[in-house]
Design a protein around this motif. Structure first.
Motif, short mmCIF file in Angstrom:
data_model
loop_
_atom_site.label_atom_id
_atom_site.label_comp_id
_atom_site.label_asym_id
_atom_site.label_seq_id
_atom_site.Cartn_x
_atom_site.Cartn_y
_atom_site.Cartn_z
N PRO A 99 0.79 -1.24 0.00
CA PRO A 99 0.00 0.00 0.00
C PRO A 99 0.83 1.29 0.00
N LEU A 100 1.95 1.29 0.66
CA LEU A 100 2.73 2.53 0.74
C LEU A 100 3.44 2.85 -0.58
N LYS A 101 3.66 1.86 -1.42
CA LYS A 101 4.33 2.09 -2.71
C LYS A 101 3.38 2.60 -3.78
N SER A 102 2.07 2.51 -3.52
CA SER A 102 1.11 2.92 -4.53
C SER A 102 0.83 4.42 -4.52
N GLU A 103 1.42 5.13 -3.58
CA GLU A 103 1.17 6.57 -3.46
C GLU A 103 1.56 7.33 -4.72
N LYS A 104 2.67 6.96 -5.32
CA LYS A 104 3.13 7.68 -6.52
C LYS A 104 2.15 7.55 -7.67
N TYR A 105 1.51 6.38 -7.80
CA TYR A 105 0.54 6.19 -8.87
C TYR A 105 -0.71 7.05 -8.66
N PHE A 106 -1.18 7.13 -7.42
CA PHE A 106 -2.37 7.93 -7.14
C PHE A 106 -2.10 9.42 -7.34
N LYS A 107 -0.92 9.87 -6.92
CA LYS A 107 -0.58 11.29 -7.12
C LYS A 107 -0.46 11.62 -8.61
N LYS A 108 0.13 10.71 -9.35
CA LYS A 108 0.26 10.95 -10.79
C LYS A 108 -1.10 10.93 -11.47
N LEU A 122 -11.89 8.43 -5.42
CA LEU A 122 -11.22 7.17 -5.06
C LEU A 122 -9.73 7.39 -4.89
N ALA A 123 -9.12 8.14 -5.79
CA ALA A 123 -7.67 8.40 -5.69
C ALA A 123 -7.37 9.23 -4.44
N LYS A 124 -8.21 10.23 -4.16
CA LYS A 124 -7.97 11.06 -2.98
C LYS A 124 -8.16 10.27 -1.68
N LEU A 125 -9.18 9.41 -1.63
CA LEU A 125 -9.38 8.58 -0.43
C LEU A 125 -8.24 7.59 -0.25
N GLY A 129 -5.79 7.40 2.99
CA GLY A 129 -5.50 6.17 3.73
C GLY A 129 -4.01 5.91 3.84
N ILE A 130 -3.28 6.18 2.78
CA ILE A 130 -1.83 5.99 2.80
C ILE A 130 -1.19 7.00 3.76
N ARG A 138 -2.16 15.55 9.02
CA ARG A 138 -2.37 16.82 8.34
C ARG A 138 -2.52 16.62 6.83
N GLU A 139 -1.66 15.80 6.26
CA GLU A 139 -1.75 15.53 4.82
C GLU A 139 -3.00 14.71 4.49
N ALA A 140 -3.42 13.84 5.38
CA ALA A 140 -4.61 13.02 5.14
C ALA A 140 -5.88 13.86 5.13
N GLN A 141 -5.90 14.95 5.88
CA GLN A 141 -7.11 15.79 5.93
C GLN A 141 -7.21 16.70 4.73
#
Length: 142
Positions: A99-108, A122-125, A129-130, A138-141
């Motif tokens: 799950p932690l490695k998928s952050e770059k894909y969602f941001k892109k 879905l990408a923002k949620l 979660g990550i 703070r970043e999650a909110q």
């Protein structure tokens, strides 16, 4: 297959359908016209992404990864509007493994943009979660 090749093939097939209709072969002309329409439709909706999305809905991530890896260079094989969806699907399949490695894909995916608001949500949620998993409230909110 490159998008330009798909477009050329679709144009040739559609021209053949029109030619058959002009020469009086209406049945074959209509059939070939529908086949050309399917090839033209594959220009806008990549079949590998559709099949990978089907397997993700069935919770079969191994098959989904197999179909997504068939897209070797997404900038050449996909339409520009599909870049965000490609990264979203890659992020969803990666989030099941790491799950932690998928952050770059969602941001892109968010930076490239997606047409449907529920895909953006879905990408923002998923990013929220990550961020919570990283203890970054703070970043999650945001």
């Amino acid at each position: 297959m490159s998008n330009i090749v798909r477009l050329i093939i679709a144009c040739v097939i559609l021209c053949a359908a029109v030619t058959m209709s002009v020469f009086g072969l209406w049945g074959w002309g209509i059939l070939v016209f529908f086949l050309g329409g399917l090839v033209l439709l594959s220009f806008f909706f990549n079949e590998n992404m559709i099949i990978a999305q089907f397997y993700l809905r069935k919770e079969n991530t191994a098959k989904a990864d197999e179909w997504m890896l068939k897209i070797t260079d997404y900038e050449k094989q996909l339409h520009k509007g599909q870049y965000g969806y490609y990264n979203l699907l890659m992020g969803l399949s990666e989030s099941r493994k790491a799950p932690l490695k998928s952050e770059k894909y969602f941001k892109k995916a968010l930076s490239l943009g997606m047409r449907m608001s529920h895909n953006t949500a879905l990408a923002k949620l998923s990013l929220a979660g990550i961020s919570m998993a990283k203890s970054n409230k703070r970043e999650a909110q945001m």
